[in-house]
Design a protein around this motif. Sequence first.
Motif, PDB file in Angstrom:
ATOM      1  N   TYR A  58       0.799  -1.220   0.000  1.00  0.00           N
ATOM      2  CA  TYR A  58       0.000   0.000   0.000  1.00  0.00           C
ATOM      3  C   TYR A  58       0.836   1.276   0.000  1.00  0.00           C
ATOM      4  N   PRO A  59       1.982   1.312   0.687  1.00  0.00           N
ATOM      5  CA  PRO A  59       2.839   2.487   0.501  1.00  0.00           C
ATOM      6  C   PRO A  59       3.289   2.651  -0.958  1.00  0.00           C
ATOM      7  N   ALA A  60       3.563   1.544  -1.647  1.00  0.00           N
ATOM      8  CA  ALA A  60       3.944   1.624  -3.066  1.00  0.00           C
ATOM      9  C   ALA A  60       2.769   2.106  -3.915  1.00  0.00           C
ATOM     10  N   VAL A  61       1.582   1.659  -3.596  1.00  0.00           N
ATOM     11  CA  VAL A  61       0.387   2.118  -4.319  1.00  0.00           C
ATOM     12  C   VAL A  61       0.230   3.623  -4.122  1.00  0.00           C
ATOM     13  N   ARG A  62       0.407   4.093  -2.909  1.00  0.00           N
ATOM     14  CA  ARG A  62       0.314   5.537  -2.644  1.00  0.00           C
ATOM     15  C   ARG A  62       1.347   6.314  -3.468  1.00  0.00           C
ATOM     16  N   GLU A  63       2.533   5.747  -3.593  1.00  0.00           N
ATOM     17  CA  GLU A  63       3.628   6.432  -4.278  1.00  0.00           C
ATOM     18  C   GLU A  63       3.506   6.375  -5.800  1.00  0.00           C
ATOM     19  N   HIS A  64       3.085   5.245  -6.353  1.00  0.00           N
ATOM     20  CA  HIS A  64       3.194   5.031  -7.791  1.00  0.00           C
ATOM     21  C   HIS A  64       1.890   5.094  -8.575  1.00  0.00           C
ATOM     22  N   VAL A  65       0.757   4.916  -7.931  1.00  0.00           N
ATOM     23  CA  VAL A  65      -0.517   4.826  -8.650  1.00  0.00           C
ATOM     24  C   VAL A  65      -1.289   6.126  -8.486  1.00  0.00           C
ATOM     25  N   GLN A  66      -1.797   6.643  -9.591  1.00  0.00           N
ATOM     26  CA  GLN A  66      -2.611   7.849  -9.518  1.00  0.00           C
ATOM     27  C   GLN A  66      -3.859   7.547  -8.688  1.00  0.00           C
ATOM     28  N   GLY A  67      -4.151   8.392  -7.720  1.00  0.00           N
ATOM     29  CA  GLY A  67      -5.269   8.143  -6.807  1.00  0.00           C
ATOM     30  C   GLY A  67      -4.961   7.039  -5.811  1.00  0.00           C
ATOM     31  N   GLY A  68      -3.665   6.770  -5.622  1.00  0.00           N
ATOM     32  CA  GLY A  68      -3.229   5.669  -4.776  1.00  0.00           C
ATOM     33  C   GLY A  68      -3.609   5.807  -3.316  1.00  0.00           C
ATOM     34  N   ASP A  69      -3.698   7.031  -2.817  1.00  0.00           N
ATOM     35  CA  ASP A  69      -4.083   7.202  -1.406  1.00  0.00           C
ATOM     36  C   ASP A  69      -5.472   6.629  -1.158  1.00  0.00           C
ATOM     37  N   ALA A  70      -6.410   6.955  -2.011  1.00  0.00           N
ATOM     38  CA  ALA A  70      -7.783   6.452  -1.844  1.00  0.00           C
ATOM     39  C   ALA A  70      -7.839   4.936  -2.001  1.00  0.00           C
ATOM     40  N   LEU A  71      -7.097   4.415  -2.983  1.00  0.00           N
ATOM     41  CA  LEU A  71      -7.067   2.956  -3.170  1.00  0.00           C
ATOM     42  C   LEU A  71      -6.499   2.256  -1.938  1.00  0.00           C
ATOM     43  N   ALA A  72      -5.380   2.742  -1.437  1.00  0.00           N
ATOM     44  CA  ALA A  72      -4.743   2.128  -0.271  1.00  0.00           C
ATOM     45  C   ALA A  72      -5.641   2.232   0.959  1.00  0.00           C
ATOM     46  N   ASP A  73      -6.268   3.382   1.151  1.00  0.00           N
ATOM     47  CA  ASP A  73      -7.160   3.551   2.301  1.00  0.00           C
ATOM     48  C   ASP A  73      -8.323   2.564   2.255  1.00  0.00           C
ATOM     49  N   LYS A  74      -8.883   2.349   1.073  1.00  0.00           N
ATOM     50  CA  LYS A  74      -9.987   1.404   0.923  1.00  0.00           C
ATOM     51  C   LYS A  74      -9.535  -0.011   1.266  1.00  0.00           C
ATOM     52  N   GLU A  75      -8.366  -0.404   0.774  1.00  0.00           N
ATOM     53  CA  GLU A  75      -7.857  -1.749   1.036  1.00  0.00           C
ATOM     54  C   GLU A  75      -7.566  -1.946   2.525  1.00  0.00           C
ATOM     55  N   ILE A  76      -7.016  -0.938   3.175  1.00  0.00           N
ATOM     56  CA  ILE A  76      -6.733  -1.017   4.611  1.00  0.00           C
ATOM     57  C   ILE A  76      -8.040  -1.132   5.399  1.00  0.00           C
ATOM     58  N   ASP A  77      -9.078  -0.404   4.979  1.00  0.00           N
ATOM     59  CA  ASP A  77     -10.387  -0.530   5.623  1.00  0.00           C
ATOM     60  C   ASP A  77     -10.938  -1.949   5.463  1.00  0.00           C
ATOM     61  N   ASP A  78     -10.760  -2.537   4.270  1.00  0.00           N
ATOM     62  CA  ASP A  78     -11.177  -3.929   4.058  1.00  0.00           C
ATOM     63  C   ASP A  78     -10.462  -4.850   5.038  1.00  0.00           C
ATOM     64  N   HIS A  79      -9.169  -4.666   5.184  1.00  0.00           N
ATOM     65  CA  HIS A  79      -8.386  -5.489   6.105  1.00  0.00           C
ATOM     66  C   HIS A  79      -8.910  -5.344   7.533  1.00  0.00           C
ATOM     67  N   ALA A  80      -9.211  -4.121   7.938  1.00  0.00           N
ATOM     68  CA  ALA A  80      -9.668  -3.877   9.311  1.00  0.00           C
ATOM     69  C   ALA A  80     -10.964  -4.637   9.603  1.00  0.00           C
ATOM     70  N   ARG A  81     -11.893  -4.642   8.642  1.00  0.00           N
ATOM     71  CA  ARG A  81     -13.156  -5.373   8.841  1.00  0.00           C
ATOM     72  C   ARG A  81     -12.904  -6.874   8.976  1.00  0.00           C
ATOM     73  N   VAL A  82     -12.079  -7.413   8.095  1.00  0.00           N
ATOM     74  CA  VAL A  82     -11.789  -8.847   8.141  1.00  0.00           C
ATOM     75  C   VAL A  82     -11.044  -9.185   9.433  1.00  0.00           C
ATOM     76  N   GLU A  83     -10.084  -8.376   9.806  1.00  0.00           N
ATOM     77  CA  GLU A  83      -9.309  -8.662  11.009  1.00  0.00           C
ATOM     78  C   GLU A  83     -10.200  -8.646  12.253  1.00  0.00           C
ATOM     79  N   GLN A  84     -11.166  -7.726  12.311  1.00  0.00           N
ATOM     80  CA  GLN A  84     -12.076  -7.701  13.459  1.00  0.00           C
ATOM     81  C   GLN A  84     -12.934  -8.962  13.481  1.00  0.00           C
ATOM     82  N   ARG A  85     -13.402  -9.419  12.323  1.00  0.00           N
ATOM     83  CA  ARG A  85     -14.190 -10.665  12.273  1.00  0.00           C
ATOM     84  C   ARG A  85     -13.335 -11.862  12.707  1.00  0.00           C
ATOM     85  N   LEU A  86     -12.080 -11.882  12.266  1.00  0.00           N
ATOM     86  CA  LEU A  86     -11.184 -12.967  12.683  1.00  0.00           C
ATOM     87  C   LEU A  86     -10.969 -12.934  14.196  1.00  0.00           C
TER      88      LEU A  86
END
Length: 185
Positions: A58-86
Amino acid sequence: MGHGGDVIEELTTDHREVDRLFEQFAQAPSGSADRKSLLDALTIELVRHSVAEEQHLYPAVREHVQGGDALADKEIDDHARVEQRLKDLEGLEADDSDFDRLVAKVRTEVMAHVEDEERNLFVQLRESCHPYVLESLGNKVRDAKKTAPTRPHPAAPSTPPANKLLAPGVGLVDRARDYVTGRGQ
């Protein structure tokens, strides 16, 4: 744990491993000890994978992909939901009335996350990064998975630098607990 190749190949192989574990879980008898063991294996794989992505992908996505901050934030939010369920599943036995329902929710969320990464994020990353960068990230992800936690820690930091500093110590404690209890073996 480490499969080889660039970061996209490494993480895609992880995704197929998770698919395989979910299939094995679905085939195991409801309420069986096999289901609990398979959930432990899934949790270990998902937590290691998520930690490595949060440290390096996700740091690489933020650095290299246009709109990477929003993409990385969404993926991290996905992880947080799954991790709480686990985490919610961690204290349940396979014959608990909520066990199968919660695992089904985890599977639905993980599959949606995987599909989004493979069809969207990985494509954009491959288009915006030099192959050398992708190969280097693959090596970093493999190294991160070796020391990553094996249990869900929803309150742990999910972004650098804090996650890179804390994850190896938490991972060491998790692996020691796993060894003592026989979890994941």
